[in-house]
Design a protein around this motif. Structure first.
Motif: not given
Length: 279
Positions: A92, A98-100, A111, A113-114, A162, A196, A208, A210
């Motif tokens: 985050k 922003k959460t990955l 990866k 993106t949530d 998360k 990271t 990456p 969604n």
């Protein structure tokens, strides 16, 4: 009075230096809903810095270091390494949170993106969690109903996995069925910043996506656990497969083993942390 002053002093130090802390959680889970007495545990780290946080398994951190060390020495025998049970990593960024979510499916690493909102309901109830007096909050997330306990004394709007967005650190959170729970066990000071997942060396390309795309890939991976590997072989990519003992394994033998393991894993791993991934 001296004891009370000492506790308050230690807590003040924690708050002041909260940007460089490791919060150690015990994750307890029931992976198979038909075997509720089979409770697995894993120690998880929430490393917090000024730029954000990283949540991951302590066992994976140790095993990755051991594996990289052996590879550098030209050793491809990974036997004896405990690779842990929890493979995912959650990062985050602050202050937007922003959460990955990083996880591997078949031969690919994703990866994710949530950006789903977490609509917490804060309640007046209080409970003693370890040395902290925590406040109650509830949340519907990932197909589960969660109850969390947070402490405003640690003004970090973060928590395990998360979870985030409460006015203080989450020190305990569990779902209604008691299948998944995270409880804070220890706080450690850290001098170095964490790396990271994007900065780490990876043997596979990180894709990456969604949440919607990841969910489709997740279902596909469960239904066809060797799809990616077969596509690689069909494209003419040379793949050398080795077991944990460092000895080569024939591709077709590996396929049969993976398909068998996949079916067994699916049967035993039916009580996911995010149940709505199966819907």
């Amino acid at each position: 009075m001296k004891k009370i002053f000492l506790v308050l002093f230690l807590l003040s130090v924690l708050i002041i230096d909260a940007q460089s802390q490791r919060f150690v959680y015990e994750y307890r889970l029931v992976a198979d809903s038909t075997a509720k007495k089979d409770v697995k545990t894993e120690i998880m780290y929430l490393d917090v810095s000024k730029k954000g946080s990283k949540f991951y398994s302590s066992e994976v951190a140790i095993s990755d270091s051991m594996r990289e060390d052996r590879i550098k020495k030209g050793i491809h025998d990974f036997s004896g390494i405990n690779f842990g049970y929890i493979p995912f990593v959650v990062e985050k960024s602050y202050p937007d949170y922003k959460t990955l979510f990083f996880n591997s499916l078949d031969v690919d690493k994703y990866k994710v993106t949530d950006d789903r909102p977490q609509n917490w309901k804060i309640l007046p109830d209080k409970e003693k969690i370890g040395e902290f007096t925590a406040q109650k909050a509830t949340l519907d997330f990932g197909g589960r109903k969660w109850t969390a306990w947070f402490v405003t004394d640690i003004p970090i709007q973060d928590g395990p996995y998360k979870f985030h967005g409460l006015p203080g650190l989450i020190v305990k959170i569990e779902d209604k069925t008691n299948s998944h729970s995270f409880v804070l066990k220890e706080v450690k000071k850290r001098n170095e910043d964490w790396v990271t997942e994007g900065e780490k060396k990876s043997f596979t390309k990180v894709i990456p996506v969604n949440m919607e795309t990841y969910k489709k890939q997740f279902i596909e991976s469960r239904n066809n656990p060797t799809k990616g590997l077969r596509q690689m072989l069909a494209s003419g990519t040379k793949v050398i497969m080795m077991g944990e003992n460092g000895k080569p394994i024939e591709p077709e033998m590996m396929m049969k083993m993976r398909e068998k393991e996949g079916k067994e894993e699916n049967a035993k791993n039916n009580n996911l942390l995010e149940l709505d991934l199966l819907k």
